[in-house]
Design a protein around this motif. Structure first.
Motif, PDB file in Angstrom:
ATOM      1  N   GLU A  92       0.837  -1.205   0.000  1.00  0.00           N
ATOM      2  CA  GLU A  92       0.000   0.000   0.000  1.00  0.00           C
ATOM      3  C   GLU A  92       0.874   1.258   0.000  1.00  0.00           C
ATOM      4  OE1 GLU A  92      -3.002   0.269  -0.624  1.00  0.00           O
ATOM      5  OE2 GLU A  92      -3.421   2.339  -0.029  1.00  0.00           O
ATOM      6  N   CYS A  93       1.967   1.208   0.739  1.00  0.00           N
ATOM      7  CA  CYS A  93       2.901   2.338   0.778  1.00  0.00           C
ATOM      8  C   CYS A  93       3.471   2.589  -0.624  1.00  0.00           C
ATOM      9  CB  CYS A  93       4.011   2.028   1.784  1.00  0.00           C
ATOM     10  SG  CYS A  93       5.030   3.433   2.202  1.00  0.00           S
ATOM     11  N   ILE A  94       3.818   1.512  -1.323  1.00  0.00           N
ATOM     12  CA  ILE A  94       4.323   1.647  -2.701  1.00  0.00           C
ATOM     13  C   ILE A  94       3.226   2.254  -3.570  1.00  0.00           C
ATOM     14  CG2 ILE A  94       5.088   0.371  -4.747  1.00  0.00           C
ATOM     15  CD1 ILE A  94       6.268  -1.734  -2.742  1.00  0.00           C
ATOM     16  N   ARG A  95       2.017   1.745  -3.443  1.00  0.00           N
ATOM     17  CA  ARG A  95       0.909   2.214  -4.267  1.00  0.00           C
ATOM     18  C   ARG A  95       0.661   3.710  -4.083  1.00  0.00           C
ATOM     19  NH1 ARG A  95      -4.091   3.220  -4.681  1.00  0.00           N
ATOM     20  NH2 ARG A  95      -4.432   3.240  -2.446  1.00  0.00           N
ATOM     21  N   GLN A  96       0.753   4.167  -2.825  1.00  0.00           N
ATOM     22  CA  GLN A  96       0.458   5.573  -2.527  1.00  0.00           C
ATOM     23  C   GLN A  96       1.565   6.522  -2.970  1.00  0.00           C
ATOM     24  OE1 GLN A  96      -0.508   5.872   1.619  1.00  0.00           O
ATOM     25  NE2 GLN A  96      -2.523   4.939   1.357  1.00  0.00           N
ATOM     26  N   ASN A  97       2.761   6.007  -3.183  1.00  0.00           N
ATOM     27  CA  ASN A  97       3.876   6.909  -3.461  1.00  0.00           C
ATOM     28  C   ASN A  97       4.440   6.792  -4.878  1.00  0.00           C
ATOM     29  OD1 ASN A  97       4.729   8.420  -0.840  1.00  0.00           O
ATOM     30  ND2 ASN A  97       4.138   6.354  -0.191  1.00  0.00           N
ATOM     31  N   CYS A  98       3.809   5.960  -5.700  1.00  0.00           N
ATOM     32  CA  CYS A  98       4.306   5.786  -7.068  1.00  0.00           C
ATOM     33  C   CYS A  98       3.199   6.110  -8.064  1.00  0.00           C
ATOM     34  CB  CYS A  98       4.795   4.347  -7.279  1.00  0.00           C
ATOM     35  SG  CYS A  98       6.218   3.948  -6.251  1.00  0.00           S
ATOM     36  N   ARG A  99       3.597   6.702  -9.183  1.00  0.00           N
ATOM     37  CA  ARG A  99       2.638   7.184 -10.181  1.00  0.00           C
ATOM     38  C   ARG A  99       2.862   6.503 -11.536  1.00  0.00           C
ATOM     39  NH1 ARG A  99       1.125   8.624  -6.283  1.00  0.00           N
ATOM     40  NH2 ARG A  99       1.105  10.614  -5.202  1.00  0.00           N
ATOM     41  N   HIS A 100       1.774   6.356 -12.281  1.00  0.00           N
ATOM     42  CA  HIS A 100       1.887   5.984 -13.696  1.00  0.00           C
ATOM     43  C   HIS A 100       2.339   7.225 -14.460  1.00  0.00           C
ATOM     44  CE1 HIS A 100      -0.266   2.094 -13.620  1.00  0.00           C
ATOM     45  NE2 HIS A 100      -0.901   2.616 -12.592  1.00  0.00           N
ATOM     46  N   ARG A 101       3.221   7.045 -15.403  1.00  0.00           N
ATOM     47  CA  ARG A 101       3.615   8.164 -16.281  1.00  0.00           C
ATOM     48  C   ARG A 101       3.789   7.641 -17.692  1.00  0.00           C
ATOM     49  NH1 ARG A 101       6.754   8.799 -11.740  1.00  0.00           N
ATOM     50  NH2 ARG A 101       6.218  10.603 -10.457  1.00  0.00           N
ATOM     51  N   ARG A 102       3.501   8.500 -18.653  1.00  0.00           N
ATOM     52  CA  ARG A 102       3.751   8.133 -20.044  1.00  0.00           C
ATOM     53  C   ARG A 102       5.145   8.604 -20.410  1.00  0.00           C
ATOM     54  NH1 ARG A 102      -0.253   5.793 -22.208  1.00  0.00           N
ATOM     55  NH2 ARG A 102       0.626   5.882 -24.301  1.00  0.00           N
ATOM     56  N   GLN A 103       5.857   7.740 -21.107  1.00  0.00           N
ATOM     57  CA  GLN A 103       7.240   8.054 -21.439  1.00  0.00           C
ATOM     58  C   GLN A 103       7.497   7.747 -22.917  1.00  0.00           C
ATOM     59  OE1 GLN A 103       9.402   7.075 -17.995  1.00  0.00           O
ATOM     60  NE2 GLN A 103      11.376   7.098 -19.039  1.00  0.00           N
ATOM     61  N   ALA A 104       8.301   8.568 -23.558  1.00  0.00           N
ATOM     62  CA  ALA A 104       8.601   8.356 -24.974  1.00  0.00           C
ATOM     63  C   ALA A 104       9.388   7.066 -25.151  1.00  0.00           C
ATOM     64  CB  ALA A 104       9.397   9.533 -25.510  1.00  0.00           C
ATOM     65  N   ALA A 105       8.991   6.290 -26.164  1.00  0.00           N
ATOM     66  CA  ALA A 105       9.732   5.078 -26.549  1.00  0.00           C
ATOM     67  C   ALA A 105       9.867   5.130 -28.061  1.00  0.00           C
ATOM     68  CB  ALA A 105       8.989   3.828 -26.087  1.00  0.00           C
TER      69      ALA A 105
END
Ligand code: 2BA
Length: 94
Positions: free
Chosen positions: A58-71
């Motif tokens: 839960e701690c990981i879930r609350q502190n990490c975000r999805h982001r779009r990144q160039a590939a």
């Protein structure tokens, strides 16, 4: 006991480590590189008792975000975190 191995984005690693330590988890942060994007990311080892796995997750879930990144010419969605949960046969501090 379990070992959580969490691959997270560099931007999330500092705040996540801060929160983990604040909550009393033991954690180790390693610099890593994603195989697909070949860009830096961060791998965090968290050793926890079985009943603490959900709290750490839960701690990981609350502190990490999805982001779009160039590939190349397109984009991929990275994260929020890739988490492996491994059983630990023995934990020793020698
Ligand atoms: P990367 O390998 O650099 O992958 C970054 C993102 O690129 C992935 O985000 C995914 O959205 C995309 N991607 C990866 N492989 C792809 C492929 N073959 N085709 C199309 N898109 C692809 P996440 O899945 O969130 O992964 C973030 C990072 O977590 C990865 O960075 C890698 O360092 C680690 N990771 C993910 N799955 C893993 C696994 N099964 N084993 C070990 N590490 C893993």
């Amino acid at each position: 006991m379990k070992l959580l191995i969490a691959v997270v984005q560099d931007q999330d690693a500092g705040p996540l480590m801060h929160r983990l330590i604040e909550k009393g988890f033991g954690a180790t942060k390693l610099a890593s590189t994603g195989g697909f994007l070949r860009q830096g990311n961060t791998t965090i080892f968290i050793g926890v008792d079985d009943e603490q796995v959900d709290a750490a997750r839960e701690c990981i879930r609350q502190n990490c975000r999805h982001r779009r990144q160039a590939a190349g010419p397109s984009e991929v969605e990275v994260g929020a975190a890739t988490v492996f949960v491994l059983g630990v046969d023995r934990f020793e501090r020698i």
